[in-house]
Design a protein around this motif. Structure first.
Motif, short mmCIF file in Angstrom:
data_model
loop_
_atom_site.label_atom_id
_atom_site.label_comp_id
_atom_site.label_asym_id
_atom_site.label_seq_id
_atom_site.Cartn_x
_atom_site.Cartn_y
_atom_site.Cartn_z
N LYS A 41 0.83 -1.21 0.00
CA LYS A 41 0.00 0.00 0.00
C LYS A 41 0.86 1.25 0.00
O LYS A 41 0.54 2.24 -0.67
N ALA A 42 1.96 1.24 0.75
CA ALA A 42 2.87 2.39 0.76
C ALA A 42 3.51 2.57 -0.61
O ALA A 42 3.70 3.71 -1.07
N LYS A 61 10.37 6.80 -2.14
CA LYS A 61 9.45 5.65 -2.14
C LYS A 61 10.02 4.45 -1.38
O LYS A 61 9.34 3.87 -0.54
N THR A 62 11.25 4.09 -1.67
CA THR A 62 11.85 2.91 -1.04
C THR A 62 11.88 3.05 0.48
O THR A 62 11.56 2.11 1.21
N THR A 63 12.25 4.24 0.94
CA THR A 63 12.30 4.48 2.38
C THR A 63 10.91 4.38 2.99
O THR A 63 10.73 3.77 4.05
N ARG A 64 9.92 4.98 2.34
CA ARG A 64 8.55 4.95 2.87
C ARG A 64 8.01 3.53 2.92
O ARG A 64 7.32 3.15 3.86
N VAL A 65 8.33 2.73 1.90
CA VAL A 65 7.89 1.33 1.89
C VAL A 65 8.57 0.57 3.03
O VAL A 65 7.92 -0.17 3.76
N ALA A 66 9.88 0.78 3.18
CA ALA A 66 10.62 0.09 4.25
C ALA A 66 10.07 0.47 5.62
O ALA A 66 9.89 -0.40 6.49
N VAL A 67 9.78 1.74 5.83
CA VAL A 67 9.24 2.19 7.10
C VAL A 67 7.88 1.55 7.35
O VAL A 67 7.60 1.08 8.46
N TYR A 111 12.74 7.25 12.49
CA TYR A 111 12.31 7.60 11.14
C TYR A 111 11.30 8.74 11.11
O TYR A 111 10.60 8.94 10.13
N GLY A 112 11.26 9.50 12.19
CA GLY A 112 10.46 10.72 12.22
C GLY A 112 9.01 10.54 11.89
O GLY A 112 8.46 11.26 11.07
#
Length: 163
Positions: A58-59, A69-75, A153-154
């Motif tokens: 979904k992210a 994008k990659t960071t948001r998916v990982a988070v 990760y804020g």
């Protein structure tokens, strides 16, 4: 009034109860083979993993064109997996295990009930404790993660929890 919220398979349907499989397994530990207790942990862990993968997908869709994008998916994956692992498997499993162990011990020292009666009573106590422990554990895991991992990760947005 905005569009209706999308139903989350892992949070808003009967599938959510698969996350509690290990608590049920722990409640029955005194009367079933240990392999069934471990299988209940397998069911709960599969649920946790599937929810984390779902939130990652979904992210990825929500941030398809974002630079991060990659960071948001990982988070999304890590936050969901850690939260669910703590709130659905580790902490409640340990809690029910200890409640059942204590009740079996206390019933053995304070009653003259036959062992099968004590074991079934322990199972009933464990099962009845599940609905009582869920919300406090969920809130505690939210606090723990807000005070630790989410600071890394804020996190500013509402993260998944069952509350």
């Amino acid at each position: 009034m905005g569009p209706p919220a999308e139903t989350d398979l892992y949070r808003d349907t009967w599938v959510r109860y698969l996350g509690y499989a290990n608590e049920i397994g722990e409640s029955f530990r005194a009367i079933v083979p240990i392999s069934l207790v471990w299988a209940s942990y397998g069911v709960a862990t599969t649920y946790v993993t599937a929810d984390a993968i779902d939130k990652g997908k979904k992210a990825a869709v929500a941030h398809e064109y974002d630079v991060g994008k990659t960071t948001r998916v990982a988070v999304a994956v890590v936050d969901t997996f850690v939260w669910q692992a703590l709130a659905s498997v580790a902490i409640p499993g340990f809690t029910i295990n200890r409640i059942c162990a204590a009740s079996l011990y206390l019933l053995g020292t304070m009653t003259h009930w036959p062992l099968p009666i004590r074991k079934w009573t322990t199972t009933a106590i464990g099962l009845s404790a599940i609905p009582i422990i869920i919300k406090p554990i969920d809130k505690s895991v939210d606090f723990l993660m807000d005070s630790s991992l989410r600071k890394l990760y804020g996190a500013k947005e509402k993260h998944p929890s069952s509350s």
